[in-house]
Design a protein around this motif. Structure first.
Motif, PDB file in Angstrom:
ATOM      1  N   THR A  93       0.874  -1.175   0.000  1.00 19.59           N
ATOM      2  CA  THR A  93       0.000   0.000   0.000  1.00 19.59           C
ATOM      3  C   THR A  93       0.914   1.229   0.000  1.00 19.59           C
ATOM      4  OG1 THR A  93      -0.106  -0.081   2.414  1.00 19.59           O
ATOM      5  CG2 THR A  93      -1.906  -1.115   1.215  1.00 19.59           C
ATOM      6  N   ALA A  94       0.650   2.157  -0.903  1.00 14.59           N
ATOM      7  CA  ALA A  94       1.535   3.317  -1.055  1.00 14.59           C
ATOM      8  C   ALA A  94       0.774   4.456  -1.721  1.00 14.59           C
ATOM      9  CB  ALA A  94       2.735   2.943  -1.919  1.00 14.59           C
ATOM     10  N   GLY A 119       1.870  -0.062   5.342  1.00 17.72           N
ATOM     11  CA  GLY A 119       2.947   0.793   5.838  1.00 17.72           C
ATOM     12  C   GLY A 119       2.478   1.578   7.064  1.00 17.72           C
ATOM     13  N   TYR A 121       4.209   5.027   9.814  1.00 18.56           N
ATOM     14  CA  TYR A 121       5.264   6.042  10.002  1.00 18.56           C
ATOM     15  C   TYR A 121       5.536   6.749   8.657  1.00 18.56           C
ATOM     16  CZ  TYR A 121       5.714   2.746  13.858  1.00 18.56           C
ATOM     17  OH  TYR A 121       5.446   1.892  14.887  1.00 18.56           O
ATOM     18  N   GLU A 122       6.821   6.824   8.255  1.00 20.19           N
ATOM     19  CA  GLU A 122       7.149   7.479   6.978  1.00 20.19           C
ATOM     20  C   GLU A 122       7.179   6.485   5.822  1.00 20.19           C
ATOM     21  OE1 GLU A 122       7.011  10.665   6.406  1.00 20.19           O
ATOM     22  OE2 GLU A 122       6.492  10.785   8.528  1.00 20.19           O
ATOM     23  N   GLY A 123       6.731   5.278   6.074  1.00 25.30           N
ATOM     24  CA  GLY A 123       6.677   4.284   4.995  1.00 25.30           C
ATOM     25  C   GLY A 123       7.750   3.218   5.130  1.00 25.30           C
ATOM     26  N   SER A 137      -2.411   2.465  -4.583  1.00 24.11           N
ATOM     27  CA  SER A 137      -2.858   3.645  -3.837  1.00 24.11           C
ATOM     28  C   SER A 137      -4.377   3.684  -3.859  1.00 24.11           C
ATOM     29  CB  SER A 137      -2.319   4.900  -4.530  1.00 24.11           C
ATOM     30  OG  SER A 137      -2.942   6.047  -4.016  1.00 24.11           O
ATOM     31  N   ILE A 138      -4.993   4.122  -2.761  1.00 24.86           N
ATOM     32  CA  ILE A 138      -6.456   4.253  -2.812  1.00 24.86           C
ATOM     33  C   ILE A 138      -6.861   5.696  -3.130  1.00 24.86           C
ATOM     34  CG2 ILE A 138      -6.897   2.241  -1.363  1.00 24.86           C
ATOM     35  CD1 ILE A 138      -7.759   4.288   0.861  1.00 24.86           C
ATOM     36  N   GLY A 139      -5.896   6.574  -3.347  1.00 27.29           N
ATOM     37  CA  GLY A 139      -6.247   7.941  -3.740  1.00 27.29           C
ATOM     38  C   GLY A 139      -5.089   8.877  -3.488  1.00 27.29           C
ATOM     39  N   TYR A 141      -4.007  11.180  -1.575  1.00 25.48           N
ATOM     40  CA  TYR A 141      -3.945  11.801  -0.255  1.00 25.48           C
ATOM     41  C   TYR A 141      -3.121  10.862   0.596  1.00 25.48           C
ATOM     42  CZ  TYR A 141      -7.842   8.547  -0.235  1.00 25.48           C
ATOM     43  OH  TYR A 141      -8.623   7.440  -0.429  1.00 25.48           O
ATOM     44  N   LEU A 143      -2.586   8.892   4.115  1.00 25.76           N
ATOM     45  CA  LEU A 143      -3.145   8.390   5.381  1.00 25.76           C
ATOM     46  C   LEU A 143      -1.984   8.078   6.317  1.00 25.76           C
ATOM     47  CD1 LEU A 143      -5.581   5.989   3.589  1.00 25.76           C
ATOM     48  CD2 LEU A 143      -6.335   7.809   5.123  1.00 25.76           C
ATOM     49  N   GLY A 145      -1.503   5.246   7.700  1.00 27.33           N
ATOM     50  CA  GLY A 145      -1.066   3.857   7.570  1.00 27.33           C
ATOM     51  C   GLY A 145      -1.807   3.123   6.475  1.00 27.33           C
TER      52      GLY A 145
END
Ligand SMILES: C[S@@+](CC[C@H](N)C(=O)[O-])C[C@H]1O[C@@H](n2cnc3c(N)ncnc32)[C@H](O)[C@@H]1O
Length: 225
Positions: A93-94, A119, A121-123, A137-139, A141, A143, A145
């Motif tokens: 997820t990214a 993910g 924190y910072e990924g 990605s779900i969009g 923006y 999130l 996590g």
């Protein structure tokens, strides 16, 4: 008899408890009971160094900068622990990943197993990208996590497994089912008329006519706004 289609979802997360309420309610609970989908949640901290009493899975970024980064090794171990089917896909997820659309969800539903990395924190340490098949990605923006994206991916992909949605034909009529611009027709239920302030809002007469050809024609010409 051909084998019934089913998908296994393996979700790797540092917040394993956040999934249960949602996945054990809703259509996903019924889908699991009917063995149309299987969902395994893996606690990433179980793959931290055995010698580490804090079960750390993150560390500071090389080169400096804010926040913490998820380490490569616990993720590699978690992935190694998951028994793979022949048609498995590992998804990170990214926010910068390929945008999840209805078409993408349908594509992902062709796999037997989706392993989803959440993910925090910072990924992720960039080297984790060596372990995955794709980023979703779900969009556009950011999130905090990957847990909400993992739930979104699971639900939208699971809906494409025959039997998960109560009426499978709903999938061929609903918004985006015939392309990104397709929007479903307006729907109404009882009562025939409702009051809203001074207005009376009535169901279009054609929908009460029982004339299926006319109803289809009306639905073809009208879209939800
Ligand atoms: C705070 S975000 C990391 C953002 C990263 N530092 C950046 O600037 O791209 C933490 C994690 O949340 C998840 N995430 C956040 N937004 C997302 C989105 N729109 N789609 C999918 N995953 C997302 C990813 O797993 C990500 O690694």
């Amino acid at each position: 008899m051909p084998k019934k289609k089913s998908i296994q979802f393996d979700i790797v997360t540092i917040f394993p408890n956040v999934f249960s309420e949602y996945f054990n309610s809703t259509i996903l609970a019924r889908a699991q009971k009917k063995k149309l989908i299987k969902i395994n949640i893996l606690d990433l901290r179980k793959f931290a160094k055995k010698s580490d009493p804090h079960k750390s899975v993150d560390d500071r970024p090389y080169g400096g900068g804010p926040g913490m980064i998820l380490m490569f090794e616990p993720i590699a171990k978690a992935l190694k622990s998951i028994k793979r089917t022949k048609k498995a896909r590992i998804i990170m997820t990214a926010p910068e990943g390929k945008k999840l659309t209805q078409k993408e969800a349908k594509r992902l539903s062709q796999y037997d197993q989706l392993i989803i990395l959440c993910g925090r924190y910072e990924g992720f340490d960039s080297r984790v990208e060596e372990l995955i098949d794709e980023k979703i990605s779900i969009g556009k923006y950011v999130l905090a996590g990957g847990e909400l994206p993992a739930m979104v991916i699971t639900e939208t992909v699971a809906r494409h497994v025959p039997g998960v949605v109560g009426h499978d034909e709903a999938l061929t009529e609903e918004t985006f089912s015939k392309g990104d611009d397709y929007v479903e027709y307006p729907q109404y239920t009882r009562p025939e008329t409702v009051k809203h302030g001074r207005k009376k809002l009535s169901v279009p007469k054609v929908l009460l006519s029982g004339d299926h050809a006319k109803i289809k024609d009306w639905r073809d010409k009208n879209k939800k706004k």
